[in-house]
Design an enzyme around this catalytic site. Sequence first.
Site, PDB file in Angstrom:
ATOM      1  CE  LYS A  50      87.536  41.049  -3.449  1.00 43.10           C
ATOM      2  NZ  LYS A  50      88.252  40.386  -2.195  1.00 43.10           N
ATOM      3  N   GLY A  51      86.526  40.054  -9.426  1.00 46.43           N
ATOM      4  CA  GLY A  51      86.247  38.885 -10.801  1.00 46.43           C
ATOM      5  C   GLY A  51      86.684  39.073 -12.364  1.00 46.43           C
ATOM      6  CD  GLU A 106      81.078  42.134 -14.074  1.00 52.71           C
ATOM      7  OE1 GLU A 106      82.633  41.847 -13.578  1.00 52.71           O
ATOM      8  OE2 GLU A 106      80.193  42.270 -13.131  1.00 52.71           O
ATOM      9  CG  ASP A 110      73.761  36.386 -12.962  1.00 51.80           C
ATOM     10  OD1 ASP A 110      73.543  34.922 -13.176  1.00 51.80           O
ATOM     11  OD2 ASP A 110      73.819  36.127 -11.172  1.00 51.80           O
ATOM     12  CE  LYS A 138      75.991  31.985 -14.732  1.00 52.22           C
ATOM     13  NZ  LYS A 138      75.911  31.987 -12.384  1.00 52.22           N
ATOM     14  CB  VAL A 160      81.264  29.205 -13.421  1.00 49.61           C
ATOM     15  CG1 VAL A 160      79.906  28.346 -14.824  1.00 49.61           C
ATOM     16  CG2 VAL A 160      81.063  30.749 -13.352  1.00 49.61           C
ATOM     17  CG  ASP A 166      84.050  34.914  -6.008  1.00 48.76           C
ATOM     18  OD1 ASP A 166      83.221  35.015  -6.497  1.00 48.76           O
ATOM     19  OD2 ASP A 166      83.830  35.346  -4.593  1.00 48.76           O
TER      20      ASP A 166
HETATM   21  P1  XMP Z   1      73.823  40.912 -11.999  1.00 47.86           P
HETATM   22  O1  XMP Z   1      74.159  42.293 -11.626  1.00 47.86           O
HETATM   23  O2  XMP Z   1      74.633  40.810 -13.528  1.00 47.86           O
HETATM   24  O3  XMP Z   1      76.215  40.487 -11.685  1.00 47.86           O
HETATM   25  O4  XMP Z   1      73.585  39.803 -11.586  1.00 47.86           O
HETATM   26  C1  XMP Z   1      77.033  39.708 -12.361  1.00 47.86           C
HETATM   27  C2  XMP Z   1      77.988  39.701 -10.961  1.00 47.86           C
HETATM   28  O5  XMP Z   1      77.162  38.203 -10.445  1.00 47.86           O
HETATM   29  C3  XMP Z   1      78.758  37.149 -10.152  1.00 47.86           C
HETATM   30  N1  XMP Z   1      77.963  36.729 -10.524  1.00 47.86           N
HETATM   31  C4  XMP Z   1      78.913  34.713 -10.132  1.00 47.86           C
HETATM   32  N2  XMP Z   1      79.888  34.989  -9.362  1.00 47.86           N
HETATM   33  N3  XMP Z   1      79.885  32.537 -10.406  1.00 47.86           N
HETATM   34  C5  XMP Z   1      80.594  33.568  -9.541  1.00 47.86           C
HETATM   35  O6  XMP Z   1      81.913  33.757  -9.242  1.00 47.86           O
HETATM   36  C6  XMP Z   1      78.691  32.413 -10.629  1.00 47.86           C
HETATM   37  O7  XMP Z   1      77.878  31.662 -11.542  1.00 47.86           O
HETATM   38  C7  XMP Z   1      78.229  34.116 -10.331  1.00 47.86           C
HETATM   39  N4  XMP Z   1      76.846  34.655 -11.919  1.00 47.86           N
HETATM   40  C8  XMP Z   1      77.164  35.927 -10.987  1.00 47.86           C
HETATM   41  C9  XMP Z   1      79.434  37.818 -10.766  1.00 47.86           C
HETATM   42  O8  XMP Z   1      80.541  38.624  -9.833  1.00 47.86           O
HETATM   43  C10 XMP Z   1      79.153  39.165 -11.525  1.00 47.86           C
HETATM   44  O9  XMP Z   1      80.604  40.051 -11.949  1.00 47.86           O
HETATM   45 MG    MG Z   2      81.692  40.139  -9.990  1.00 40.03          MG
END
Ligand code: XMP
Ligand code: MG
Length: 185
Positions: A50-51, A106, A110, A138, A160, A166
Amino acid sequence: MATPTLPFVPASSCQVLFSVEQIRERVIAIGKQISEDYKGESIVLVGVLKGAAIFLADLARAIEVDNTFDFVAVSSYGKGKTSSGAVKLIKDLDVPIEGKHVIVVEDILDTGLTLSYLRKLMLQHKPASLKIATCLDKPERRLVPIEADYVCFKIPNRFVIGYGMDYAEKYRNVADIRLFPEDKV
Ligand code: XMP
Ligand code: MG
């Protein structure tokens, strides 16, 4: 034993990382860039639920070339130290993307596990082209080599919230992007 409840952290107590204005500026700049890169073409934006919903809503309106959008949803298991790298599709595309110019949208890139899984999956549908747009990146956290083509902001390894992102499903409606306190994650 009673289920432990999460301590409630008011968004107003979390430090602002990017203001509404800073986000707006970057989204408009990325929208312009995409409009130049795809001049005369049509694009399908594929948001990752949903992000990315809020970023996609703003980005779609900042793109001047013809665009439609669709959403996918994934769930991931054992991320972090015990990472199995397993990502599972829980909602597929509604509309075929074969022969289309696709941009996966996205919230955060991460470890890269989600987007590398999605990239492989999207390529199986034989789009005319495939790119990635992410609101945040990141780079320090990457476990697999993948980069986005469009990035609003690069950030250090901090958790964040806000602008769709979320913690335990809360704070997605916060208009700016804030740092969530490390000791509460
Ligand atoms: P990957 O597979 O790249 O995933 O590790 C990325 C997803 O991880 C979640 N994510 C976060 N969600 N704050 C969030 O709310 C954060 O700081 C964060 N870091 C990673 C997010 O859902 C993203 O799509
Ligand atoms: Mg996400």
